[in-house]
Design a protein around this motif. Structure first.
Motif, PDB file in Angstrom:
ATOM      1  N   PRO A  10      34.591 -20.496 -35.120  1.00 48.43           N
ATOM      2  CA  PRO A  10      35.657 -20.126 -34.085  1.00 48.43           C
ATOM      3  C   PRO A  10      34.629 -19.274 -33.009  1.00 48.43           C
ATOM      4  O   PRO A  10      33.597 -18.669 -33.434  1.00 48.43           O
ATOM      5  N   GLU A  11      35.089 -19.349 -31.869  1.00 47.86           N
ATOM      6  CA  GLU A  11      34.662 -18.326 -30.773  1.00 47.86           C
ATOM      7  C   GLU A  11      35.571 -17.364 -30.348  1.00 47.86           C
ATOM      8  O   GLU A  11      35.933 -17.265 -29.097  1.00 47.86           O
ATOM      9  N   PHE A  12      35.910 -16.457 -30.995  1.00 46.70           N
ATOM     10  CA  PHE A  12      36.847 -15.291 -30.832  1.00 46.70           C
ATOM     11  C   PHE A  12      36.386 -14.427 -29.624  1.00 46.70           C
ATOM     12  O   PHE A  12      35.167 -14.173 -29.620  1.00 46.70           O
ATOM     13  N   ASP A  13      37.354 -14.465 -28.610  1.00 48.68           N
ATOM     14  CA  ASP A  13      36.887 -13.468 -27.537  1.00 48.68           C
ATOM     15  C   ASP A  13      36.678 -12.147 -28.226  1.00 48.68           C
ATOM     16  O   ASP A  13      35.823 -11.408 -27.695  1.00 48.68           O
ATOM     17  N   SER A  14      37.408 -11.583 -29.155  1.00 51.20           N
ATOM     18  CA  SER A  14      36.794 -10.462 -29.930  1.00 51.20           C
ATOM     19  C   SER A  14      37.341 -10.318 -31.336  1.00 51.20           C
ATOM     20  O   SER A  14      38.164 -11.641 -31.624  1.00 51.20           O
ATOM     21  N   ALA A  15      36.515  -9.755 -32.392  1.00 48.83           N
ATOM     22  CA  ALA A  15      36.756  -9.961 -33.642  1.00 48.83           C
ATOM     23  C   ALA A  15      38.429  -9.732 -34.082  1.00 48.83           C
ATOM     24  O   ALA A  15      38.989  -8.586 -33.510  1.00 48.83           O
ATOM     25  N   PRO A  16      38.880 -10.499 -34.699  1.00 40.87           N
ATOM     26  CA  PRO A  16      40.386 -10.221 -35.092  1.00 40.87           C
ATOM     27  C   PRO A  16      40.405  -8.654 -35.739  1.00 40.87           C
ATOM     28  O   PRO A  16      39.508  -8.451 -36.685  1.00 40.87           O
ATOM     29  N   GLY A  17      41.498  -8.229 -35.521  1.00 37.79           N
ATOM     30  CA  GLY A  17      41.464  -6.670 -36.018  1.00 37.79           C
ATOM     31  C   GLY A  17      41.854  -6.510 -37.306  1.00 37.79           C
ATOM     32  O   GLY A  17      42.999  -7.215 -37.790  1.00 37.79           O
ATOM     33  N   ARG A  18      41.112  -5.899 -38.114  1.00 36.71           N
ATOM     34  CA  ARG A  18      41.594  -5.560 -39.565  1.00 36.71           C
ATOM     35  C   ARG A  18      42.247  -4.241 -39.870  1.00 36.71           C
ATOM     36  O   ARG A  18      42.589  -3.846 -40.954  1.00 36.71           O
TER      37      ARG A  18
END
Length: 484
Positions: A10-18
């Motif tokens: 995947p090429e997330f625009d920003s890392a998924p929030g944890r």
């Protein structure tokens, strides 16, 4: 079934929030020294808004009437203070004759000296929350009152506090009541309730020994207790999530209890050979992998909690784990979580799948893993490592009382040095005076620490050498931990 994400990196625009501010994991942890974590925690507990740098305090210190006109004495005293209370951002001691952080020997330091905001105090509120009953306010009040009731340890600390009081815009609270009467405790449910219960027991025990310690030594102990429980909560969160996902792979019914899983510890004095459990625990699919993969699992949990808390009247508006959501969420809410997970991907990569929530959650976490692994060739260049295992190591590492170590040729290991073993023995004795050694082992398991036979023998040897173990029979079976 073998899971490998959705078949692409995947090429997330920003890392998924944890992180989720309402439950389970409210802080985006990062590598930092204990003193910074401790000071930022205290400022949050005290509802303070520190805005001054150490350089501001140095100027205020040297401008005090008692030192005015005596530049040489003022410089010598300030150097003595930063030598004993200053900490480098790289670890222990000072760097370039300047301290990056100060040991918060008194609540006034945390109330005035600004620290990079990581919102560590939210982990404190999480550990102070009893699920279903909310924040344990009596203990919190006792703690805040204890921070204000401590005497100043020496004249140098008294002068420094005078310098803090003279800083522009600083108005220190006069007593605990001033804070508590205007404070709204922050209820944040822990994912592993046993971690929170253990912290509260240890905090209560440490409050009980306050009168037998100097204020600054008591604060140092508090610093290490907080950092240990922060470290163990992060480890237990990662470890239990890993276990939960293994059960989800097996299909319904989805039942998982987030109980503490004691992990192997050794002693600093022991050889870290490959055959030892506390060495092997980090390898393969062990703790290192659990911490790395926890980012994706926490991102899933973030969406589960958000959907649950915003669900209206369809279900009880409270935090749910993934297992609970798979059992309790109606189809439309499970689909809502699925849609939110898939919406994390860029439009041109959004997977077109017709799967249940358990399947999508597992595939999503594998996609997050691949995203981070694609950042660089080595773990040190990947955020899931630097904000995972590296952060845990910083929480467990300090100038004294070490809980974790990275040994050359071995890797990361959990281990206690003499100072940390003495601290746990004292906490154990403060809550149960003169407890049997078997009760001590159980106490340590309740803090996530498990010793094998060889480590137990070394623990007994060190406790005896420190005068903390009383033997009541020649056979050695009747052994009691006693610190007085």
């Amino acid at each position: 079934m073998t899971y490998s994400g959705f078949g692409f990196v995947p090429e997330f625009d920003s890392a998924p929030g944890r992180t989720n501010q309402r439950a389970y994991f409210p802080v985006s942890i990062s590598a930092t020294v204990r003193e910074a974590t401790f000071s930022e925690t205290l400022s949050g507990i005290l509802d303070a808004a520190p805005s001054h740098e150490i350089a501001d305090l140095e100027k205020s210190f040297k401008d005090l009437p008692a030192l005015d006109g005596d530049d040489e004495t003022a410089e010598e005293l300030w150097n003595a203070f930063t030598s004993g209370y200053g900490v480098s951002a790289k670890g222990f001691g000072r760097k370039n004759d300047e301290a990056d952080y100060l040991v918060p020997f008194n609540h006034a330091v945390a109330s005035a000296i600004e620290i990079d905001q990581r919102r560590w105090s939210r982990l404190y509120w999480l550990l102070m929350t009893d699920p279903g009953d909310g924040v344990v306010e009596d203990l919190h009040s006792e703690f805040v009152e204890g921070l204000f009731d401590m005497d100043i340890s020496n004249l140098l600390e008294e002068i420094v506090i005078s310098g803090i009081e003279n800083l522009e815009g600083v108005e220190l609270a006069s007593d605990a009541t001033e804070i508590l009467s205007n404070q709204t405790p922050i209820e944040i449910d822990p994912l592993v309730p046993g971690c929170a219960e253990a912290f509260r027991e240890d905090l209560k025990a440490w409050l009980n020994v306050r009168e037998s310690e100097s204020a600054s030594r008591w604060m140092l102990g508090l610093r290490d207790i907080l950092n240990y429980h922060y470290m163990m909560y992060v480890i237990q969160t990662a470890y239990t999530l890993q276990e939960e996902y293994e059960t989800i792979k097996d299909g319904p019914p989805y039942e998982y209890s987030f109980d503490i899983i004691p992990v192997p510890f050794g002693l600093a004095s022991e050889t870290a050979s490959e055959s030892r459990e506390f060495v092997d625990a980090w390898k393969g699919d062990g703790l290192s992998r659990a911490l790395y993969d926890s980012w994706g699992r926490l991102a899933v949990l973030n969406h589960v909690v958000s959907v649950a808390m915003d669900s209206g009247n369809q279900i009880d508006a409270k935090p749910y784990t993934l297992s609970e959501a798979l059992e309790a969420f109606p189809d439309e809410l499970q689909q809502d979580v699925i849609d939110r997970l898939l919406d994390e991907f860029p439009d041109d990569q959004r997977p077109d799948v017709d799967s249940d929530l358990g399947d999508v959650a597992i595939r999503f976490t594998h996609s997050v893993r691949r995203y981070y692994e694609n950042m660089g060739k080595t773990p040190s260049s990947q955020t899931a490592y630097s904000a995972g295992e590296n952060s845990v190591r910083d929480l467990g590492t300090g100038a004294e009382r070490q809980f974790i170590e990275r040994r050359r040729g071995v890797g990361t290991i959990l281990r206690l040095d003499r100072g940390s073993l003495r601290l746990f023995a004292r906490l154990f004795d403060a809550r149960k005076q003169r407890g049997h050694i078997d009760e001590f082992w159980e106490y340590m398991r309740g803090r996530g620490i498990r010793f094998d036979r060889r480590s137990k023998e070394e623990v007994i040897s060190q406790l005896e050498a420190m005068g903390l173990l009383q033997k009541q029979s020649d056979s050695g079976e009747a052994m009691y931990v006693e610190t007085l």
